[in-house]
Design an enzyme around this catalytic site. Structure first.
Site, short mmCIF file in Angstrom:
data_model
loop_
_atom_site.label_atom_id
_atom_site.label_comp_id
_atom_site.label_asym_id
_atom_site.label_seq_id
_atom_site.Cartn_x
_atom_site.Cartn_y
_atom_site.Cartn_z
N ASP A 55 0.86 -1.18 0.00
CA ASP A 55 0.00 0.00 0.00
C ASP A 55 0.90 1.23 0.00
OD1 ASP A 55 -1.69 2.12 0.36
OD2 ASP A 55 -2.78 1.25 2.06
N GLY A 80 -10.94 6.22 -11.69
CA GLY A 80 -11.87 5.55 -12.60
C GLY A 80 -12.46 6.56 -13.56
N CYS A 121 -7.83 15.81 -16.66
CA CYS A 121 -8.74 16.37 -15.65
C CYS A 121 -8.13 17.56 -14.91
CB CYS A 121 -9.18 15.29 -14.66
SG CYS A 121 -10.37 14.15 -15.38
N TYR A 150 -10.45 14.64 -7.96
CA TYR A 150 -9.41 13.94 -8.75
C TYR A 150 -8.47 14.92 -9.48
CZ TYR A 150 -7.66 10.86 -12.52
OH TYR A 150 -6.88 10.16 -13.41
N ASN A 179 -8.06 10.18 -21.69
CA ASN A 179 -8.91 8.96 -21.69
C ASN A 179 -8.30 7.79 -22.49
OD1 ASN A 179 -11.11 7.18 -21.52
ND2 ASN A 179 -12.54 8.89 -21.38
N GLU A 192 -15.20 1.85 -14.81
CA GLU A 192 -14.89 1.84 -16.23
C GLU A 192 -15.18 3.19 -16.89
OE1 GLU A 192 -17.09 0.05 -14.66
OE2 GLU A 192 -19.05 0.36 -15.57
N GLN A 221 -21.87 14.91 -26.00
CA GLN A 221 -20.62 15.38 -25.39
C GLN A 221 -19.44 14.76 -26.15
OE1 GLN A 221 -22.79 13.12 -24.22
NE2 GLN A 221 -22.18 12.26 -22.26
N THR A 222 -18.31 15.45 -26.17
CA THR A 222 -17.17 14.99 -26.98
C THR A 222 -15.95 14.64 -26.11
OG1 THR A 222 -16.48 17.29 -27.28
CG2 THR A 222 -17.79 16.28 -29.05
N ARG A 223 -15.14 13.73 -26.66
CA ARG A 223 -13.87 13.34 -26.05
C ARG A 223 -12.92 12.89 -27.15
NH1 ARG A 223 -16.46 14.93 -22.37
NH2 ARG A 223 -16.62 14.17 -20.23
P1 NAD Z 1 -6.11 1.54 -12.86
O1 NAD Z 1 -7.14 1.85 -11.83
O2 NAD Z 1 -6.37 0.43 -13.81
O3 NAD Z 1 -4.70 1.29 -12.16
C1 NAD Z 1 -4.29 1.99 -11.02
C2 NAD Z 1 -3.71 0.96 -10.06
O4 NAD Z 1 -3.20 1.66 -8.91
C3 NAD Z 1 -4.76 -0.03 -9.56
O5 NAD Z 1 -4.41 -1.35 -9.89
C4 NAD Z 1 -4.78 0.20 -8.07
O6 NAD Z 1 -4.98 -1.00 -7.32
C5 NAD Z 1 -3.42 0.79 -7.80
N1 NAD Z 1 -3.37 1.52 -6.55
C6 NAD Z 1 -4.31 2.39 -6.07
N2 NAD Z 1 -3.96 2.81 -4.85
C7 NAD Z 1 -2.77 2.20 -4.55
C8 NAD Z 1 -1.94 2.22 -3.41
N3 NAD Z 1 -2.26 2.94 -2.31
N4 NAD Z 1 -0.80 1.48 -3.44
C9 NAD Z 1 -0.49 0.72 -4.52
N5 NAD Z 1 -1.27 0.67 -5.62
C10 NAD Z 1 -2.41 1.40 -5.62
O7 NAD Z 1 -5.87 2.91 -13.66
P2 NAD Z 1 -5.08 3.18 -15.02
O8 NAD Z 1 -6.10 3.49 -16.04
O9 NAD Z 1 -4.10 2.11 -15.25
O10 NAD Z 1 -4.34 4.55 -14.66
C11 NAD Z 1 -2.98 4.59 -14.30
C12 NAD Z 1 -2.60 6.02 -13.96
O11 NAD Z 1 -2.89 6.88 -15.08
C13 NAD Z 1 -3.38 6.62 -12.77
O12 NAD Z 1 -2.52 7.45 -12.04
C14 NAD Z 1 -4.45 7.43 -13.43
O13 NAD Z 1 -4.92 8.46 -12.61
C15 NAD Z 1 -3.72 7.95 -14.66
N6 NAD Z 1 -4.64 8.30 -15.74
C16 NAD Z 1 -5.33 7.32 -16.40
C17 NAD Z 1 -6.22 7.69 -17.42
C18 NAD Z 1 -6.99 6.66 -18.18
O14 NAD Z 1 -7.77 7.04 -19.06
N7 NAD Z 1 -6.81 5.37 -17.93
C19 NAD Z 1 -6.40 9.03 -17.74
C20 NAD Z 1 -5.70 10.00 -17.03
C21 NAD Z 1 -4.80 9.62 -16.04
N1 GDD Z 2 -18.07 5.85 -17.88
C1 GDD Z 2 -19.13 5.97 -18.73
N2 GDD Z 2 -19.99 4.92 -18.84
N3 GDD Z 2 -19.29 7.12 -19.41
C2 GDD Z 2 -20.35 7.21 -20.24
C3 GDD Z 2 -21.26 6.17 -20.43
C4 GDD Z 2 -21.07 4.97 -19.68
O1 GDD Z 2 -21.83 4.01 -19.78
N4 GDD Z 2 -22.19 6.57 -21.33
C5 GDD Z 2 -21.85 7.79 -21.70
N5 GDD Z 2 -20.76 8.21 -21.03
C6 GDD Z 2 -20.16 9.55 -21.12
C7 GDD Z 2 -19.94 10.23 -19.76
O2 GDD Z 2 -21.17 10.77 -19.28
C8 GDD Z 2 -18.92 11.30 -20.14
O3 GDD Z 2 -19.59 12.44 -20.61
C9 GDD Z 2 -18.15 10.64 -21.27
O4 GDD Z 2 -18.89 9.47 -21.68
C10 GDD Z 2 -16.75 10.20 -20.88
O5 GDD Z 2 -16.83 9.52 -19.64
P1 GDD Z 2 -15.60 8.75 -19.00
O6 GDD Z 2 -14.91 7.99 -20.05
O7 GDD Z 2 -16.12 8.00 -17.81
O8 GDD Z 2 -14.68 9.89 -18.38
P2 GDD Z 2 -14.05 11.29 -18.88
O9 GDD Z 2 -13.58 11.26 -20.28
O10 GDD Z 2 -15.01 12.37 -18.54
O11 GDD Z 2 -12.80 11.36 -17.90
C11 GDD Z 2 -11.89 10.28 -17.95
O12 GDD Z 2 -10.72 10.64 -18.62
C12 GDD Z 2 -9.86 11.46 -17.90
C13 GDD Z 2 -8.67 11.82 -18.77
O13 GDD Z 2 -9.07 12.36 -19.98
C14 GDD Z 2 -11.69 9.75 -16.56
O14 GDD Z 2 -11.22 8.42 -16.62
C15 GDD Z 2 -10.73 10.53 -15.77
O15 GDD Z 2 -10.40 9.78 -14.59
C16 GDD Z 2 -9.48 10.73 -16.62
O16 GDD Z 2 -8.53 11.47 -15.91
#
Ligand code: NAD
Ligand code: GDD
Length: 339
Positions: A55, A80, A121, A150, A179, A192, A221-223
């Site tokens: 941890d 997430g 974010c 976050y 994303n 997810e 909404q766009t991404r």
């Molecule tokens: P993920 O949730 O799949 O992986 C993160 C891992 O960190 C998890 O397995 C979790 O168990 C571990 N973790 C959490 N707290 C911990 C602790 N106290 N000690 C040890 N391990 C710990 O997420 P990911 O998508 O692989 O993201 C990895 C990194 O990238 C994160 O920092 C996340 O914020 C960043 N990030 C991801 C996205 C994305 O779209 N996936 C976007 C922006 C930033």
């Molecule tokens: N998760 C999710 N699930 N989103 C959905 C769904 C669904 O079933 N249907 C529509 N959406 C829409 C959400 O309402 C949002 O407007 C958009 O899809 C994108 O949602 P996410 O993928 O959950 O997150 P995000 O793009 O707003 O933010 C993510 O990306 C960041 C980096 O760009 C997050 O994962 C953040 O943690 C990350 O930092």
């Protein structure tokens, strides 16, 4: 034969961390892989890595993780998609402990390079109010008005990396991920993100014969969505670069959520009735990555087309669902609040 010094990957049991460990091992690096989850829950776990369950909120755990490492990729975070971060702000902010303690341990250990996984974010919300958004450039993080919880944690941790470099001489690198999606990541349970959620919903519709899905918001909404292979390439390139400031690591292929669903429908070979839920978590209205800086500095930017990456992601999720696991087959977005 292994090359270079020891590389630590934190969050190695997660989505991006698992892929990063795979790539580092493939390139014959010695890797220590650390996560708080039991290894049985890791998306990918490799016998050739030094796998440890720790941890990292605890400073002593960080010291153990970092011991002997030349490079640290700090990916561990409690995070997430919108369904998680909107209702778990305190948990997201507690990740500040992992980065703070990992930085302290890295400084003590004299690591050569430290990478921090930041996020889009961090960008100011008032610059993401329109679906037809202007792509976000790195300077758009200030004046600061990031995603509540976050995003503030990510912005604060970015600055801590900067000051550890300026004041203590620790070489830090920061990427702002946009994303990221791909196989071997979270696709159910509430954490997810949209690409995996839409794949799961469409695959479930196909398997069950009930061709309808719930969509959060109005779908307009766009991404931009970044394929995992681009994320891993960019992460390692930024780590080895001289880029001292936070930099975007994201695709610039902007789509609406409805267009994302169109792509998945085409891959799945079905069309689904869309039930829009305006009260579900939506986040910002529009977000895209301005890649001017990464093109200038690396001569590269993410290029995997959404259609190509989503094909691989859908196939992986479809295969998980079609194993006959009743719990998985019926999985919907259960609330992910864990207190
Ligand atoms: P993920 O949730 O799949 O992986 C993160 C891992 O960190 C998890 O397995 C979790 O168990 C571990 N973790 C959490 N707290 C911990 C602790 N106290 N000690 C040890 N391990 C710990 O997420 P990911 O998508 O692989 O993201 C990895 C990194 O990238 C994160 O920092 C996340 O914020 C960043 N990030 C991801 C996205 C994305 O779209 N996936 C976007 C922006 C930033
Ligand atoms: N998760 C999710 N699930 N989103 C959905 C769904 C669904 O079933 N249907 C529509 N959406 C829409 C959400 O309402 C949002 O407007 C958009 O899809 C994108 O949602 P996410 O993928 O959950 O997150 P995000 O793009 O707003 O933010 C993510 O990306 C960041 C980096 O760009 C997050 O994962 C953040 O943690 C990350 O930092």
């Amino acid at each position: 034969m292994e090359i270079g010094g020891l590389t630590l990957v934190t969050g190695a049991g997660g989505f991006i961390g698992g892929h990063l460990v795979a790539k580092l091992l493939q390139e014959r690096h010695a890797v220590r892989a650390v996560d708080v989850k039991p290894t049985s829950d890791w998306y990918q776990c490799f016998p050739h890595a030094d796998n440890r369950v720790l941890d990292l909120k605890e400073v002593e755990a960080c010291r153990e993780a970092v011991r002997g490492a030349a490079r640290v990729y700090h990916l561990a975070a409690d995070m997430g998609g919108m369904g998680f971060i909107e209702s778990n702000k305190a948990l997201c902010m507690l990740s500040v402990l992992t980065n703070t303690h990992a930085l302290l341990a890295a400084r003590e250990e004299g690591v050569e390079r430290y990478f921090y996984a930041s996020s889009a974010c961090v960008y100011a919300e008032d610059k993401q109010g329109e679906a037809d958004v202007r792509p976000l450039k790195e300077s758009d993080a200030y004046p600061a008005m990031p995603e509540d919880g976050y995003g503030w944690e990510k912005l604060f941790s970015e600055r801590m990396c900067r000051h550890f470099m300026e004041d203590f001489g620790l070489t830090t690198r920061v990427a702002r991920y946009h994303n990221v999606y791909g196989p071997n990541g979270t696709f159910r349970g509430g954490r997810e993100k949209a690409p995996a959620a839409i794949c799961r919903k469409v695959a479930h519709a196909k398997l069950s014969g009930q061709h309808e899905i719930e969509v959060w918001g109005d779908g307009e909404q766009t991404r931009s969505f970044t394929y995992i292979d681009d994320c891993i390439y960019g992460t390692m390139a930024i780590m080895e670069s001289d880029i001292a400031e936070p930099i975007n690591l994201g695709s610039s292929e902007l789509v609406t959520i409805n267009q994302l669903i169109d792509v998945v429908e085409e891959i799945a070979g079905i069309s689904v009735q869309r039930h829009y839920n305006p009260s579900a978590p939506k986040g910002v209205r529009g977000r895209n990555s301005d890649n001017t800086l990464i093109r200038q500095r690396l001569g590269w930017e993410p290029t995997t087309p959404l259609r190509v990456g989503m094909e691989k992601t859908y196939r992986w999720i479809y295969d998980r669902l079609s194993t006959g696991d009743a719990e998985i087959r019926g999985a919907s977005e259960a609330p992910a609040v864990s207190r």
